[in-house]
Design an enzyme around this catalytic site. Structure first.
Site, short mmCIF file in Angstrom:
data_model
loop_
_atom_site.label_atom_id
_atom_site.label_comp_id
_atom_site.label_asym_id
_atom_site.label_seq_id
_atom_site.Cartn_x
_atom_site.Cartn_y
_atom_site.Cartn_z
N ASP A 8 0.88 -1.16 0.00
CA ASP A 8 0.00 0.00 0.00
C ASP A 8 0.93 1.23 0.00
OD1 ASP A 8 -2.32 1.64 0.45
OD2 ASP A 8 -1.65 1.82 2.54
N LEU A 9 0.40 2.38 -0.35
CA LEU A 9 1.24 3.58 -0.42
C LEU A 9 1.10 4.47 0.83
CD1 LEU A 9 3.07 5.55 -2.11
CD2 LEU A 9 0.95 6.53 -2.98
N ASP A 10 -0.08 5.06 0.96
CA ASP A 10 -0.31 6.02 2.05
C ASP A 10 -0.24 5.32 3.41
OD1 ASP A 10 -0.93 8.35 0.41
OD2 ASP A 10 -2.78 7.32 -0.12
N THR A 16 1.69 10.00 4.40
CA THR A 16 0.69 10.95 3.87
C THR A 16 -0.61 10.92 4.65
OG1 THR A 16 0.21 9.22 2.33
CG2 THR A 16 1.43 11.08 1.46
N LYS A 44 -8.74 5.22 6.46
CA LYS A 44 -7.49 4.84 5.80
C LYS A 44 -7.79 3.75 4.76
CE LYS A 44 -4.17 6.10 9.34
NZ LYS A 44 -3.21 5.62 10.35
N SER A 113 -2.62 0.69 -4.21
CA SER A 113 -3.13 1.86 -3.48
C SER A 113 -4.53 2.25 -3.95
CB SER A 113 -2.17 3.04 -3.71
OG SER A 113 -2.74 4.24 -3.22
N ALA A 114 -5.30 2.84 -3.04
CA ALA A 114 -6.63 3.34 -3.41
C ALA A 114 -6.55 4.76 -3.95
CB ALA A 114 -7.53 3.33 -2.18
N LYS A 144 -10.99 -0.68 -1.37
CA LYS A 144 -10.81 -1.54 -0.20
C LYS A 144 -11.95 -1.27 0.78
CE LYS A 144 -5.89 -0.73 -0.90
NZ LYS A 144 -4.64 -0.10 -0.40
N GLU A 168 0.01 -3.40 4.70
CA GLU A 168 -1.12 -2.46 4.82
C GLU A 168 -1.15 -1.75 6.16
OE1 GLU A 168 -3.64 -0.85 3.86
OE2 GLU A 168 -3.91 -1.52 1.82
N ASP A 169 -1.52 -0.48 6.16
CA ASP A 169 -1.69 0.24 7.43
C ASP A 169 -3.17 0.46 7.74
OD1 ASP A 169 -2.13 2.17 5.36
OD2 ASP A 169 -2.01 3.73 6.89
C1 BG6 Z 1 -5.78 5.85 0.37
C2 BG6 Z 1 -5.77 6.68 1.63
O1 BG6 Z 1 -4.49 5.36 0.11
O2 BG6 Z 1 -6.20 6.65 -0.73
C3 BG6 Z 1 -7.13 7.30 1.86
O3 BG6 Z 1 -5.44 5.83 2.73
C4 BG6 Z 1 -7.55 8.10 0.63
O4 BG6 Z 1 -7.07 8.13 2.99
C5 BG6 Z 1 -7.51 7.20 -0.61
O5 BG6 Z 1 -8.86 8.60 0.79
C6 BG6 Z 1 -7.85 7.97 -1.89
O6 BG6 Z 1 -6.84 8.90 -2.10
P1 BG6 Z 1 -6.87 10.10 -3.15
O7 BG6 Z 1 -5.44 10.58 -3.16
O8 BG6 Z 1 -7.28 9.53 -4.48
O9 BG6 Z 1 -7.83 11.10 -2.65
MG MG Z 2 -2.70 3.15 3.59
#
Ligand code: BG6
Ligand code: MG
Length: 219
Positions: A8-10, A16, A44, A113-114, A144, A168-169
Site C-alpha cells: 500500500d502507499l499512504d 501521507t 485509511k 493503493s486506493a 478496499k 497495509e496500514d
Molecule cells: C488511500 C488513503 O491510500 O487513498 C485514503 O489511505 C484516501 O485516505 C484514498 O482517501 C484515496 O486517495 P486520493 O489521493 O485519491 O484522494
Molecule cells: Mg494506507
C-alpha cells in the site's frame, strides 16, 4: 518460488495519512461535523468519494451532489498542495531497506493503493521504477475492503494470490488482503490491525528473521 509483494502507499511507504486527515478535517468543518484522529483510522485505505460519504453520515444535514463535488475538489487540491513538496525524508522508517531486500531476491513487487494521486507521489519520491506493477485508485471500480485492486495486482504480476504478501496500514486494506486470500501484514498499531495475520508497528520494527523467512524461504 517467486512471490508477489504488494505495498500500500499512504501510511506504508510514505507518511501521507496525516495530510489526508488534515484535509478531511477542513471539509468536516465546512459540513459542521467533528472528525477525530481515531475516526480517521476507519478512512485509511478508503476511496475519496466513500470517505466524504462516511464523514457526511455524521450529520443529518443533506448536501447536494454539486456541494459534494466542490468539497471533493477542494480536498484534493488542498492535499496535492501539501504533498507536492514532500521529500524522501517522509518515507516511513525501514521501508526502503525492505523494498531493496525484496528486489534483490528477484520477487515481484506491486503498488496496491486506493489513491488517484499514487503515481504523482511515486514520481515525487522517485520510486516509480521500483515497482513491476502499479495499481491505484484509477485502476479499479471498487475500493478496499473490496479485494479487486490486490487481485488485479496479482494478475498483472502473474503471481497467484496465495503467493502474495500485502503490507497495509489500513483496516480496510487488511480486510481486502484477507478477502483476496493473500498474507496480510499490518504496518501500524495492533489495536486497529488485529485482523492482519502479522502486525508490526513499522518496517523498522519488523523482526529480521521473520523478514528473511518471508522473503528467502522458497516453499
Ligand atoms: C488511500 C488513503 O491510500 O487513498 C485514503 O489511505 C484516501 O485516505 C484514498 O482517501 C484515496 O486517495 P486520493 O489521493 O485519491 O484522494
Ligand atoms: Mg494506507
Amino acid at each position: 518460488m517467486q512471490k508477489g509483494f504488494i505495498f500500500d502507499l499512504d501510511g506504508v511507504i510514505v507518511d501521507t495519512a496525516k495530510y489526508h486527515y488534515q484535509c478531511w478535517q477542513k471539509i468536516a468543518e465546512h459540513a459542521g461535523v467533528k472528525f477525530s484522529l481515531e475516526e480517521n483510522e476507519e478512512l485509511k485505505g478508503v476511496g475519496r468519494v466513500q470517505s466524504l460519504e462516511w464523514i457526511l453520515k455524521k450529520t443529518s444535514k443533506k448536501f447536494s451532489q454539486k456541494q459534494k463535488d466542490i468539497w471533493l475538489e477542494e480536498k484534493n487540491q488542498h492535499y496535492v498542495s501539501l504533498i507536492k513538496d514532500m521529500t524522501r525524508k517522509e518515507l516511513l522508517p525501514g521501508v526502503l531497506a525492505v523494498m531493496e531486500k525484496i528486489r534483490d531476491t528477484g520477487h515481484r513487487m506491486a503498488l496496491g493503493s486506493a489513491s488517484k494521486n499514487a503515481k504523482l507521489i511515486l514520481d515525487i519520491l522517485r520510486l516509480t521504477s521500483s515497482f513491476d506493477v502499479i495499481v491505484d485508485g484509477k485502476s479499479v471500480q471498487h475500493t478496499k475492503p473490496n479485494p479487486e485492486g490486490f487481485l488485479l495486482a496479482a494478475e498483472l504480476m502473474r503471481i497467484p494470490p496465495e503467493n502474495c504478501v500485502v503490507f497495509e496500514d489500513a483496516i480496510a486494506g487488511v480486510q481486502a488482503a484477507n478477502a483476496a486470500g493473500m498474507l496480510s501484514i499490518g504496518i501500524g498499531k495492533q489495536k486497529y490491525l488485529h485482523e492482519a495475520i502479522h502486525c508490526f508497528e513499522s518496517f523498522a520494527e519488523m523482526d529480521q528473521t521473520f523478514l528473511d523467512n518471508l522473503i528467502l524461504v522458497n516453499e
